[in-house]
Design an enzyme around this catalytic site. Structure first.
Site, short mmCIF file in Angstrom:
data_model
loop_
_atom_site.label_atom_id
_atom_site.label_comp_id
_atom_site.label_asym_id
_atom_site.label_seq_id
_atom_site.Cartn_x
_atom_site.Cartn_y
_atom_site.Cartn_z
N ASN A 60 12.73 80.60 56.59
CA ASN A 60 13.45 79.61 57.39
C ASN A 60 13.12 78.21 56.84
O ASN A 60 11.99 77.74 56.95
CB ASN A 60 13.02 79.76 58.86
CG ASN A 60 13.69 78.77 59.78
OD1 ASN A 60 13.85 77.60 59.45
ND2 ASN A 60 14.10 79.24 60.94
N HIS A 113 5.65 72.69 69.60
CA HIS A 113 4.84 73.91 69.57
C HIS A 113 4.23 74.11 68.17
O HIS A 113 3.04 74.37 68.02
CB HIS A 113 5.72 75.11 69.93
CG HIS A 113 7.04 75.15 69.20
ND1 HIS A 113 7.87 74.06 69.08
CD2 HIS A 113 7.65 76.14 68.48
CE1 HIS A 113 8.93 74.37 68.37
NE2 HIS A 113 8.82 75.64 67.99
N ARG A 114 5.06 73.94 67.14
CA ARG A 114 4.59 74.13 65.76
C ARG A 114 3.60 73.03 65.38
O ARG A 114 2.59 73.28 64.75
CB ARG A 114 5.80 74.14 64.81
CG ARG A 114 5.46 74.54 63.38
CD ARG A 114 6.72 74.85 62.58
NE ARG A 114 7.49 75.92 63.18
CZ ARG A 114 8.58 75.75 63.93
NH1 ARG A 114 9.07 74.54 64.14
NH2 ARG A 114 9.19 76.78 64.47
N GLU A 149 11.11 93.15 57.96
CA GLU A 149 11.89 93.45 59.17
C GLU A 149 11.02 93.20 60.40
O GLU A 149 10.06 93.92 60.63
CB GLU A 149 12.31 94.94 59.18
CG GLU A 149 13.31 95.33 58.11
CD GLU A 149 14.68 94.67 58.31
OE1 GLU A 149 15.02 94.32 59.46
OE2 GLU A 149 15.37 94.47 57.29
N ASP A 192 5.50 82.89 63.36
CA ASP A 192 6.62 83.41 64.14
C ASP A 192 6.75 82.51 65.35
O ASP A 192 5.75 82.07 65.92
CB ASP A 192 6.41 84.86 64.56
CG ASP A 192 7.73 85.47 65.00
OD1 ASP A 192 8.67 85.49 64.17
OD2 ASP A 192 7.86 85.90 66.17
N GLY A 236 17.73 75.21 64.75
CA GLY A 236 17.68 76.19 65.84
C GLY A 236 18.17 75.64 67.16
O GLY A 236 19.24 75.03 67.25
N TYR A 237 17.35 75.83 68.19
CA TYR A 237 17.74 75.45 69.56
C TYR A 237 17.39 74.00 69.90
O TYR A 237 17.50 73.59 71.06
CB TYR A 237 17.05 76.38 70.57
CG TYR A 237 17.42 77.85 70.41
CD1 TYR A 237 18.53 78.39 71.06
CD2 TYR A 237 16.68 78.71 69.61
CE1 TYR A 237 18.87 79.72 70.92
CE2 TYR A 237 17.00 80.05 69.45
CZ TYR A 237 18.10 80.55 70.10
OH TYR A 237 18.45 81.87 69.95
N LYS A 282 11.64 75.51 59.28
CA LYS A 282 10.21 75.67 59.55
C LYS A 282 9.38 75.28 58.33
O LYS A 282 8.36 74.61 58.46
CB LYS A 282 9.92 77.14 59.87
CG LYS A 282 10.43 77.59 61.20
CD LYS A 282 9.65 78.77 61.67
CE LYS A 282 10.28 80.07 61.46
NZ LYS A 282 9.53 81.21 61.95
#
Ligand code: IMP
Length: 204
Positions: free
Chosen positions: A12, A183-184, A43, A72, A156-157, A15
């Site tokens: 990503n 958060h990150r 996966e 993640d 993203g969001y 990120k």
């Protein structure tokens, strides 16, 4: 000082950018997954962010000699019982895009009043070297899901995640402002302290 090699194990780009910007200034020589020649895709099938971060980390780091950083993350919305959660990236299957994922969340929350729109972003970081986990760190940011998109930064969001302390959505924050509170960013702050303490282990 000799630079320590660090693989940022995410495909990503949003990120990867945030992580590398945050770690700038440390004696690290950073490699991105997409720079490696062959890339098998991991996966994600775990039920928790931490399990997924561990899985990605050990999978992508298995042929790497230096440090590997796996991450993640996702959005957990209270009134949706924690969804999209670990399925944040692929919430609107098939062919999920940020646009489609946001549209699905807004549709599901059409009739939800403001006081019930609480949500949190979670980021789990896992640092390893040669298959050995060295650190596991979690960061969280709490906010409210808006009813329309606002802002043009981030990914993203971000355009529907309103962050009350700054009275803006994450997409209205500059990259530096977001990293300071997200958060990150919070997880990376702890990681940075860990790395600064341990940077002399090995110079691979
Ligand atoms: P994964 O960790 O690659 O499985 O994907 C996490 C997904 O969660 C992303 O594709 C985004 O949809 C969402 N997400 C994670 N962190 C952020 C963020 O900082 N802003 C907006 N969306 C995020």
């Amino acid at each position: 000082m000799i630079d320590i090699k660090l693989l940022i194990a995410t495909t990503n780009q949003g990120k990867a950018k945030e992580i590398s910007a945050y770690l700038e200034g440390l004696p690290l020589s950073v490699t991105f997954l997409l720079e490696l020649n062959s890339l098998d895709i991991y996966e994600e099938d775990s039920l928790s962010f931490l399990e997924n971060a561990r899985g990605k980390n050990l999978f992508y780091g298995r042929k790497w000699e230096g440090l590997t950083l796996g991450e993640d993350s996702g959005l957990a919305i209270d009134c949706l019982q924690g969804a999209p959660g670990v399925r944040s990236a692929r919430f609107s299957d098939p062919g999920a895009t940020d646009e489609k994922n946001i549209a699905k969340v807004l549709k599901l929350m059409e009739d939800v009043p403001e006081e019930e729109r609480k949500a949190r972003f979670v980021s789990c970081l896992v640092l390893s070297q040669k298959g050995k986990i060295l650190a596991e760190i979690t960061g969280e940011a709490r906010g409210v899901i808006t009813s329309t998109k606002k802002g043009r930064f981030g990914f993203g969001y971000d355009p529907i995640f309103y962050y009350p302390p700054l009275d803006r959505t994450f997409a209205e924050l500059s990259p530096e402002e977001k990293n300071a509170v997200s958060h990150r960013g919070q997880a990376l702050k702890q990681l940075k302290t860990f790395l600064q303490t341990h940077c002399n282990w090995t110079n691979t």
